[in-house]
Design a protein around this motif. Structure first.
Motif, PDB file in Angstrom:
ATOM      1  N   SER A  59     -18.949  14.156   2.238  1.00 41.46           N
ATOM      2  CA  SER A  59     -18.552  13.639   3.626  1.00 41.46           C
ATOM      3  C   SER A  59     -17.287  12.741   3.403  1.00 41.46           C
ATOM      4  N   ASP A  60     -16.371  12.764   4.355  1.00 39.06           N
ATOM      5  CA  ASP A  60     -15.266  12.106   4.202  1.00 39.06           C
ATOM      6  C   ASP A  60     -15.212  10.795   4.245  1.00 39.06           C
ATOM      7  N   GLY A  61     -16.068   9.905   4.853  1.00 35.83           N
ATOM      8  CA  GLY A  61     -15.786   8.461   4.952  1.00 35.83           C
ATOM      9  C   GLY A  61     -14.671   7.911   5.841  1.00 35.83           C
ATOM     10  N   LEU A  62     -14.582   6.825   6.148  1.00 35.20           N
ATOM     11  CA  LEU A  62     -13.592   6.557   7.083  1.00 35.20           C
ATOM     12  C   LEU A  62     -12.209   6.381   6.686  1.00 35.20           C
ATOM     13  N   TYR A  63     -11.911   6.270   5.379  1.00 39.77           N
ATOM     14  CA  TYR A  63     -10.518   6.278   5.040  1.00 39.77           C
ATOM     15  C   TYR A  63     -10.400   6.822   3.544  1.00 39.77           C
ATOM     16  N   VAL A  64      -9.555   7.136   2.905  1.00 40.50           N
ATOM     17  CA  VAL A  64      -9.328   7.278   1.542  1.00 40.50           C
ATOM     18  C   VAL A  64      -8.404   6.326   0.769  1.00 40.50           C
ATOM     19  N   ILE A  65      -8.571   5.486   0.027  1.00 36.49           N
ATOM     20  CA  ILE A  65      -8.100   4.750  -0.850  1.00 36.49           C
ATOM     21  C   ILE A  65      -6.483   5.370  -1.433  1.00 36.49           C
ATOM     22  N   ASP A  66      -5.430   4.681  -1.121  1.00 33.78           N
ATOM     23  CA  ASP A  66      -4.436   5.085  -1.615  1.00 33.78           C
ATOM     24  C   ASP A  66      -3.632   3.931  -2.200  1.00 33.78           C
ATOM     25  N   SER A  67      -3.357   3.852  -3.630  1.00 35.43           N
ATOM     26  CA  SER A  67      -2.946   2.546  -4.304  1.00 35.43           C
ATOM     27  C   SER A  67      -1.391   2.612  -4.098  1.00 35.43           C
ATOM     28  N   THR A  68      -0.694   3.310  -3.421  1.00 38.09           N
ATOM     29  CA  THR A  68       0.746   3.601  -3.336  1.00 38.09           C
ATOM     30  C   THR A  68       1.286   3.025  -1.966  1.00 38.09           C
ATOM     31  N   ARG A  69       0.474   2.693  -0.965  1.00 35.20           N
ATOM     32  CA  ARG A  69       0.749   2.391   0.224  1.00 35.20           C
ATOM     33  C   ARG A  69      -0.279   1.306   0.745  1.00 35.20           C
ATOM     34  N   HIS A  70       0.435   0.618   1.813  1.00 36.45           N
ATOM     35  CA  HIS A  70      -0.549  -0.209   2.487  1.00 36.45           C
ATOM     36  C   HIS A  70      -1.631   0.161   3.138  1.00 36.45           C
ATOM     37  N   SER A  71      -2.966  -0.372   2.928  1.00 35.07           N
ATOM     38  CA  SER A  71      -4.095   0.312   3.371  1.00 35.07           C
ATOM     39  C   SER A  71      -4.105   0.003   4.906  1.00 35.07           C
ATOM     40  N   PRO A  72      -4.835   1.249   5.643  1.00 35.61           N
ATOM     41  CA  PRO A  72      -4.713   1.021   7.081  1.00 35.61           C
ATOM     42  C   PRO A  72      -5.727  -0.032   7.505  1.00 35.61           C
ATOM     43  N   LEU A  73      -5.503  -0.455   8.916  1.00 31.81           N
ATOM     44  CA  LEU A  73      -6.187  -1.497   9.712  1.00 31.81           C
ATOM     45  C   LEU A  73      -7.755  -0.703   9.748  1.00 31.81           C
ATOM     46  N   ASP A  81       4.196 -12.864   2.555  1.00 36.49           N
ATOM     47  CA  ASP A  81       5.548 -12.748   3.384  1.00 36.49           C
ATOM     48  C   ASP A  81       5.885 -11.128   3.677  1.00 36.49           C
ATOM     49  N   GLY A  82       4.914 -10.279   3.015  1.00 36.00           N
ATOM     50  CA  GLY A  82       5.161  -8.847   3.092  1.00 36.00           C
ATOM     51  C   GLY A  82       5.929  -8.396   1.857  1.00 36.00           C
ATOM     52  N   THR A  83       6.324  -9.111   0.938  1.00 33.33           N
ATOM     53  CA  THR A  83       6.976  -8.693  -0.314  1.00 33.33           C
ATOM     54  C   THR A  83       6.438  -8.451  -1.288  1.00 33.33           C
ATOM     55  N   GLY A  84       6.583  -8.019  -2.418  1.00 35.00           N
ATOM     56  CA  GLY A  84       6.086  -7.970  -3.849  1.00 35.00           C
ATOM     57  C   GLY A  84       5.430  -6.756  -4.042  1.00 35.00           C
ATOM     58  N   GLY A  85       5.503  -5.780  -3.174  1.00 29.85           N
ATOM     59  CA  GLY A  85       5.051  -4.476  -3.554  1.00 29.85           C
ATOM     60  C   GLY A  85       3.773  -4.218  -2.985  1.00 29.85           C
ATOM     61  N   ILE A  86       3.253  -3.135  -3.476  1.00 29.70           N
ATOM     62  CA  ILE A  86       1.830  -2.657  -2.910  1.00 29.70           C
ATOM     63  C   ILE A  86       0.830  -3.275  -4.434  1.00 29.70           C
ATOM     64  N   THR A  87      -0.200  -3.711  -3.848  1.00 30.44           N
ATOM     65  CA  THR A  87      -1.049  -4.234  -5.087  1.00 30.44           C
ATOM     66  C   THR A  87      -2.571  -4.223  -4.437  1.00 30.44           C
ATOM     67  N   ARG A  88      -3.407  -4.267  -5.220  1.00 29.73           N
ATOM     68  CA  ARG A  88      -4.742  -4.344  -5.070  1.00 29.73           C
ATOM     69  C   ARG A  88      -5.370  -5.940  -4.525  1.00 29.73           C
ATOM     70  N   MET A  89      -5.733  -6.029  -3.489  1.00 27.64           N
ATOM     71  CA  MET A  89      -6.335  -7.226  -3.104  1.00 27.64           C
ATOM     72  C   MET A  89      -7.709  -7.741  -3.694  1.00 27.64           C
ATOM     73  N   CYS A  99      -1.551 -12.472   6.262  1.00 25.41           N
ATOM     74  CA  CYS A  99      -0.650 -11.409   5.641  1.00 25.41           C
ATOM     75  C   CYS A  99       0.363 -10.902   6.815  1.00 25.41           C
ATOM     76  N   ILE A 100       1.285 -10.165   6.159  1.00 25.36           N
ATOM     77  CA  ILE A 100       2.363  -9.451   6.806  1.00 25.36           C
ATOM     78  C   ILE A 100       1.716  -8.041   6.847  1.00 25.36           C
ATOM     79  N   THR A 101       1.586  -7.380   7.686  1.00 31.34           N
ATOM     80  CA  THR A 101       1.094  -6.124   7.768  1.00 31.34           C
ATOM     81  C   THR A 101       1.780  -4.988   8.897  1.00 31.34           C
ATOM     82  N   PRO A 102       1.717  -3.591   8.604  1.00 36.60           N
ATOM     83  CA  PRO A 102       2.301  -2.769   9.368  1.00 36.60           C
ATOM     84  C   PRO A 102       2.043  -2.937  11.009  1.00 36.60           C
ATOM     85  N   GLU A 103       0.757  -3.368  11.194  1.00 41.28           N
ATOM     86  CA  GLU A 103       0.314  -3.492  12.755  1.00 41.28           C
ATOM     87  C   GLU A 103       0.659  -5.056  13.065  1.00 41.28           C
TER      88      GLU A 103
END
Length: 549
Positions: free
Chosen positions: A204-218, A238-246, A307-311
């Motif tokens: 099964s697909d699940g709701l989303y796929v983890i991607d460590s290179t980009r901001h996770s989706p809402l 403030d939306g800086t510092g690169g993408i990291t695991r919370m 957080c600062i997020t794309p949305e």
């Protein structure tokens, strides 16, 4: 009357403005094509089609609330539940009232509860860590929830650990038909450390796929109205510092017996820490280590942070579906054990205020880039004042997997007389090719150019038009006349055989040692463009030409 119309207009445009900007309205996965749920049963890896519509059926909104109508059924396949759970995902026929203006709770934090504490963007319920089971000291056993009876409620079983065998590939399961997730809703087999093999037979697909290179989706909203994201985000608030695991700030306590809580107070005992009940089996096995400004990627006691997020480019408090460095779910998983905001989301029987329905725009096909410099023509010989037909394959990158319609006709410039038309198709999720049909009769020699635009990207296809010239093998005339195909070739050339294919590559005619100078009757072929391949006898060389009937 005019005043009433004016007031209505102000109300309407106010709602439209809200809908265009508020993620709590625009982020839901609305079912626009009638997709229905599917489920597996144990022993059968072929999904069974259900009759309930999947995802969200309707989104309406006022100035203060979004109303989400959903059956609580995901579009990904659910089941089987291999711990003996007899339930399957069934329609909840629910309307959820979600705040558009969530507020921080400045008083005593409110605990999460059993049952729904949030809603994923596909309308599926979010539960917290618990499953209703706790330790009963009087009987020295577990009780409550699916086990029946009542436990002490002091040492509460962690559902993610205790019910592992009962989760499907997407890490969900139903409670009395209410399908839900306790944790990060991505498929088990996509984790770096796979802790369940259920996906081997029941993918099964699940709701989303983890991607460590980009901001996770809402991926959802908690019952206090604040958004929920996947595991990765910008490191700094403030939306800086690169993408990291919370990261969760909860850690396992250093205990061997269970008779105190994390504050050191004596409580009704639970079972000793052992192989049957290891650390992490109960929610009370964890303690919270406070985070600070020096560790912005570690979350607060509610499992979130500002957080600062794309949305939300201006920032908002966010929860996260936490995982460890192997992408296995990490306590408290999503929200909890307390809410950050004031719990306001409720399930309602009907909408009792004026609302506007939000219609989700159809997805738009987009690419990161298109490259006309790398175009490939199926027919590379375009001759002046001679009918020409070819496909042009234009590479693209960063496709978003969306279907697109046939394009408008683009006329050639520089050399006139040709047109290019985009074939309908579906973008790959990544790289692929756009296919254009090019046809017509070039009026002059030189460069025929086609300015194309797709997905907001532009480039120019260039096709060189040449003078007529003698050739070793040419279809003459082209287009053919009187249904007779003739090849112009040198007197000493002989043909072993030839094959004719249609534009999609299907073999439609073949012959061995044909008399191509006299001509071949192809009257049985319908009008259109074809490709002929011939093998010259002496050199055994293959020649490929395109002709039009």
């Amino acid at each position: 009357m005019r005043k009433s119309i004016l007031l209505f207009s102000i109300f309407f445009y106010s709602l439209v403005s809200i809908a265009q900007t508020n993620p709590a309205i625009v982020s839901w996965l609305q079912n626009t094509n009638g997709t229905k749920g599917r489920h597996y049963v144990n022993g059968n890896s072929t999904p069974i089609q259900d009759n309930d519509l999947a995802n969200v059926q309707q989104v309406s909104y006022s100035n203060s609330w979004a109303y989400i109508k959903t059956n609580g059924i995901p579009s990904y396949v659910t089941g089987p539940f291999l711990d003996g759970n007899p339930s399957i995902a069934t329609t909840q026929n629910a309307i959820f009232k979600v705040s558009l203006n969530p507020l921080q709770n400045t008083g005593t934090p409110v605990n999460t509860t059993g049952g729904n504490i949030g809603l994923f963007i596909n309308g599926v319920a979010l539960f917290d860590y618990r499953d209703g089971v706790s330790w009963r000291n009087a009987t020295n056993s577990l009780a409550g929830g699916p086990l029946g009876g009542f436990g002490d409620g002091v040492w509460n079983r962690d559902a993610v650990v205790g019910e592992l065998k009962g989760f499907d590939c997407s890490k969900g399961h139903p409670a009395m038909g209410n399908y839900h997730h306790h944790q990060n809703p991505s498929a088990f087999n996509l984790d770096l450390n796979v802790v369940s093999t259920v996906c081997n037979l029941y993918t099964s697909d699940g709701l989303y796929v983890i991607d460590s290179t980009r901001h996770s989706p809402l991926i959802g909203f908690a019952y206090d109205g604040f958004p929920i994201y996947g595991a990765y985000a910008y490191k700094n608030v403030d939306g800086t510092g690169g993408i990291t695991r919370m990261k969760s700030s909860y850690v396992l306590r250093n205990i061997t017996v269970r008779n105190t809580n994390s504050n050191g107070a004596t409580v009704t005992p639970g079972p000793a820490v052992n192989a049957t009940y290891p650390l992490g089996y109960f929610r009370e096995d964890y303690q919270y280590n406070a985070t600070n400004t020096n560790t912005p990627d570690y979350l607060d006691e509610h499992n979130g942070r500002f957080c600062i997020t794309p949305e939300y480019p201006n920032g908002i408090y966010c929860y996260f579906a936490t995982v460890d460095n192997k992408w296995n779910s990490a306590y408290p998983y999503v929200v909890g054990p307390t809410f950050f905001g004031t719990r306001t989301t409720t399930k309602v029987n009907a909408i009792t205020e004026p609302v506007q329905q939000y219609t989700q725009p159809l997805p738009v096909a987009t690419v990161n880039a298109i490259s006309c410099n790398a175009v490939v023509f199926s027919n590379q010989k375009a001759i002046v004042k001679t009918a020409y037909s070819s496909t042009a394959s234009v590479p693209y990158s960063g496709g978003n997997g969306i279907q697109y319609a046939i394009g408008a006709v683009t006329n050639s410039t520089g050399v006139f007389g040709l047109t290019a038309t985009l074939q309908a198709g579906t973008l790959a999720n990544g790289n692929g090719n756009l296919i254009y049909n090019i046809s017509g009769t070039p009026a002059d020699t030189g460069m025929a150019s086609f300015a194309i635009n797709f997905g907001g990207k532009s480039c120019t296809i260039n096709l060189k038009i040449i003078e007529k010239a003698s050739c070793d093998f040419c279809v003459v005339p082209n287009p053919i006349q009187n249904n007779i195909l003739k090849l112009n070739m040198a007197a000493d050339n002989k043909i072993n055989g030839f094959w004719i294919y249609d534009v999609v590559g299907k073999l439609v005619y073949q012959a061995v040692q044909p008399d191509v100078k006299k001509g071949i009757d192809i009257s049985r072929l319908p009008k259109g463009s074809y490709i002929i391949k011939v093998i010259e006898e002496k050199s055994n060389q293959v020649f490929t030409m395109e002709f039009v009937k």
